[in-house]
Design a protein around this motif. Structure first.
Motif, mmCIF file in Angstrom:
data_model
loop_
_atom_site.group_PDB
_atom_site.id
_atom_site.type_symbol
_atom_site.label_atom_id
_atom_site.label_comp_id
_atom_site.label_asym_id
_atom_site.label_seq_id
_atom_site.Cartn_x
_atom_site.Cartn_y
_atom_site.Cartn_z
ATOM 1 N N SER A 201 -7.563 -30.508 -39.941
ATOM 2 C CA SER A 201 -6.375 -29.794 -40.405
ATOM 3 C C SER A 201 -6.281 -28.353 -39.956
ATOM 4 C CB SER A 201 -6.304 -29.789 -41.918
ATOM 5 O OG SER A 201 -6.204 -31.088 -42.377
ATOM 6 N N ASP A 202 -5.075 -27.913 -39.942
ATOM 7 C CA ASP A 202 -4.665 -26.549 -39.690
ATOM 8 C C ASP A 202 -5.496 -25.505 -40.444
ATOM 9 O OD1 ASP A 202 -2.440 -24.496 -41.148
ATOM 10 O OD2 ASP A 202 -2.511 -24.536 -38.973
ATOM 11 N N VAL A 226 -8.218 -29.706 -31.958
ATOM 12 C CA VAL A 226 -6.881 -30.221 -32.244
ATOM 13 C C VAL A 226 -6.603 -29.997 -33.725
ATOM 14 C CG1 VAL A 226 -5.378 -32.241 -32.122
ATOM 15 C CG2 VAL A 226 -7.299 -32.024 -30.528
ATOM 16 N N HIS A 227 -5.648 -29.127 -34.012
ATOM 17 C CA HIS A 227 -5.357 -28.821 -35.411
ATOM 18 C C HIS A 227 -3.945 -29.228 -35.804
ATOM 19 C CE1 HIS A 227 -8.693 -25.748 -34.806
ATOM 20 N NE2 HIS A 227 -9.120 -26.490 -35.801
ATOM 21 N N PRO A 228 -3.791 -30.458 -36.269
ATOM 22 C CA PRO A 228 -2.466 -30.869 -36.743
ATOM 23 C C PRO A 228 -2.109 -30.029 -37.976
ATOM 24 C CG PRO A 228 -4.094 -32.599 -37.146
ATOM 25 C CD PRO A 228 -4.796 -31.510 -36.424
ATOM 26 N N MET A 293 2.112 -34.353 -30.928
ATOM 27 C CA MET A 293 1.773 -33.702 -32.190
ATOM 28 C C MET A 293 2.551 -32.410 -32.303
ATOM 29 S SD MET A 293 -2.263 -34.498 -32.331
ATOM 30 C CE MET A 293 -2.655 -34.038 -33.968
ATOM 31 N N VAL A 294 2.918 -32.109 -33.520
ATOM 32 C CA VAL A 294 3.831 -31.026 -33.770
ATOM 33 C C VAL A 294 3.094 -29.880 -34.473
ATOM 34 C CG1 VAL A 294 5.010 -31.119 -35.995
ATOM 35 C CG2 VAL A 294 6.266 -31.598 -33.863
ATOM 36 N N ASN A 295 3.517 -28.654 -34.201
ATOM 37 C CA ASN A 295 2.757 -27.530 -34.754
ATOM 38 C C ASN A 295 3.300 -26.942 -36.049
ATOM 39 O OD1 ASN A 295 5.024 -26.275 -33.916
ATOM 40 N ND2 ASN A 295 4.080 -25.100 -32.282
ATOM 41 N N HIS A 296 4.255 -27.615 -36.652
ATOM 42 C CA HIS A 296 4.731 -27.101 -37.934
ATOM 43 C C HIS A 296 4.439 -28.099 -39.034
ATOM 44 C CE1 HIS A 296 8.167 -29.244 -36.085
ATOM 45 N NE2 HIS A 296 8.254 -29.760 -37.290
ATOM 46 N N PRO A 297 4.262 -27.592 -40.231
ATOM 47 C CA PRO A 297 3.907 -28.443 -41.353
ATOM 48 C C PRO A 297 4.991 -29.460 -41.689
ATOM 49 C CG PRO A 297 3.952 -26.117 -42.002
ATOM 50 C CD PRO A 297 4.396 -26.185 -40.592
#
Length: 477
Positions: A201-202, A226-228, A293-297
């Motif tokens: 996780s982020d 890799v930080h989803p 994969m997307v970088n926003h919550p």
RNA sequence: GCCCCCGUGGUGUAGCGGUUAACAUGCCUGGUUCUCAGCCAGGAGAUCGAGGGUUCGAUUCCCUUCGGGGGUACCA
């Protein structure tokens, strides 16, 4: 890509959080997509937070989800010697140092820093001077962070990120009880286990520079990071208990299908970049990639989960759905235990009729109870069909007419419509009363199809019962 | 406080220099039918967080700002 290795590394401190499960899904999908390995590692280095049974729950959970692991579980608590050995090496090389500062002193220091509005962090009291303390006295081992410059790394989903070294703590690697911290153990293990892609996780991005420096000091090549992004509740804060169900088991208990949950979770922070949403496990594996994969919550939307759940339920063949439904029906006392082909065929027929109205597996028991039990009340709104002098005769005549019918949907429909016609009732005026009589409900699947499944015996008996009931209430007026 | 990340309809996402800003969900309406669900067809819903640039032209590039989130432990 040459076979990647990913890992799922939960700590056994409670029940699995749904957000953590999402990360497991990503890690698993990625490994499977590229023919790599998925490793299970248990991060049990905090002895005070261990929860009994947590490891079993993790294993059962992953198994239920169909996220099979290729290695492990590896327990960090069984690898203490390894961490100590590497820590000692760093101490010997001057990249780490022993620290005897008491928790009290640390707390006090933090307090002062906060009060003064300065960034908090260890003041490196023991970095250059042991103050006469010896190895025999209780102490921790801290990493000696570079004092200036910056540390940057490439995150596969967010790009390059850098931090000022001056702001990063001389973090603890080995605690006073001899156990490693996450920061240290995960780096050592990820390297030793040859993890190529650390998917987590982020919330870990802020500590990644520590890991990067550790890899450097140890002389190791760091993996790809890799930080989803996080999964949020409807109020956009980190998903937690007060948002409702967050524990993975709660979703299992509600009756979601593993495939539905995996599908839904995969869509939280990832997209195949085309119009597909309902995807089977194999389709997900084939489509999964880091680029999507997307970088926003992402906000956890239960309604969307429910929609996906419905889609997966109706994808199931009747017999398969029936097999899953049986335990639910048994638990409700609607079906008796020993499975037999006749009963199972009947359950499958019911499932075929009802599956489009299920959101979650256990719904079958709520929606199809009358297929299994004669013990039902007539719906309030449907009782009007019992009123009036003709009602009793209607049901009796229908029961009589159906007695001789060859039991299939078409013949049943023909017989009922014909009987209705002779009594001056057509369409809804014959169909509605029959539905209430045979099912107790005013709504349901196509009536004739339902009657066909219910069977002649049940239907005629229920019609007669309805006749008697009509007679009863009309007599009371 | 300090550090980092993020910001497209309510929600999940697509689009990444020129589009009527797309898809799905959710919501509403109509159709189908024996009802409900479903299905089919429509609809409402986004000044692409805001303000400045760069550019002939920005949702797309840069800066600032605001907002949200995460981190700041001898927890993970």
């Amino acid at each position: 890509m040459s076979a990647p290795r990913t890992r799922f590394a939960p700590s056994p401190t409670g029940s699995m959080h749904i957000g953590n499960v999402r990360n497991a899904v990503f890690s698993w999908l990625f490994a499977r997509r590229h023919g790599g390995s998925f490793v299970l590692r248990i991060e049990d280095t905090d002895r005070s937070r261990l929860v009994e049974g947590a490891v079993a729950e993790i294993k059962e959970g992953l198994t239920w989800l169909g996220l099979d692991w290729d290695e492990g579980p590896v327990f960090q608590s069984g690898r203490l010697d390894i961490y100590r050995e590497h820590a000692r090496r760093l101490v010997d090389e001057g990249r780490a140092y022993r620290c005897w500062c008491s928790p009290e002193r640390l707390a006090e220091m933090r307090e002062e820093q906060k009060a003064a509005g300065r960034p908090t962090g260890y003041d490196r009291h023991c970095r250059e001077d042991s103050h006469g303390r010896t190895e025999d006295e209780p102490h921790v081992i801290r990493f000696a962070m570079p004092l200036d410059g910056e540390t940057s790394f490439h995150d596969e989903v967010r790009g390059d990120i850098s931090f000022d070294n001056a702001l990063i703590d001389d973090f603890v690697m080995i605690k006073a009880d001899g156990f490693p911290t996450y920061q240290f153990a995960s780096v050592v293990d990820d390297h030793l286990m040859q993890i190529t892609h650390v998917i987590r996780s982020d919330e870990w991005v802020a500590s990644t520079p520590k890991h990067v420096r550790l890899y450097e000091a140890l002389g190791w090549e760091p993996p790809k990071f890799v930080h989803p992004s996080l999964i949020l509740g409807p109020d956009r804060s980190k998903l937690s208990k007060r948002h409702g169900a967050t524990s993975f088991v709660e979703f299992v208990e509600r009756g979601y299908l593993p495939d539905a949950l995996v599908n839904f979770l995969s869509l939280l922070g990832w997209s195949p970049r085309d119009d597909r949403e309902v995807m089977t496990r194999d389709e997900l594996i084939a489509a999964f990639d880091i680029e999507g994969m997307v970088n926003h919550p992402a906000v956890f939307d239960v309604q969307k989960l429910e929609w996906i759940s419905r889609q997966h339920l109706r994808l199931l063949p009747d017999a398969r759905l029936a097999a899953l439904a049986r335990p639910v029906l048994e638990a409700r006392g609607l079906v008796s235990a020993p499975a037999d082909p006749g009963a199972d065929a009947y359950i499958a027929a019911v499932c075929g009729l009802m599956k489009e109205r299920l959101t979650v597996l256990p719904d079958i028991a709520d929606v199809a109870g009358y297929f299994f039990s004669d013990d039902f009340d007539y719906d309030e709104k449907g009782r009007k069909w019992f009123a009036g002098d003709g009602a009793r005769d209607l049901f009796e005549a229908l029961a009589e007419a159906l007695q001789a019918v060859d039991w299939n949907e078409e013949s049943i429909e023909a017989a009922i419509r014909a009987a209705g016609q002779t009594m001056g009732r057509e369409g809804g005026r014959i169909i509605h009363p029959v539905r209430v009589a045979a099912t107790g409900q005013t709504a349901g699947p196509s009536l004739f199809a339902a009657l066909a499944v219910l069977g002649k015996e049940r239907v005629t008996a229920r019609l007669r019962r309805a006749g008697a009931y009509a007679e009863h209430i009309n007599a009371n007026h």
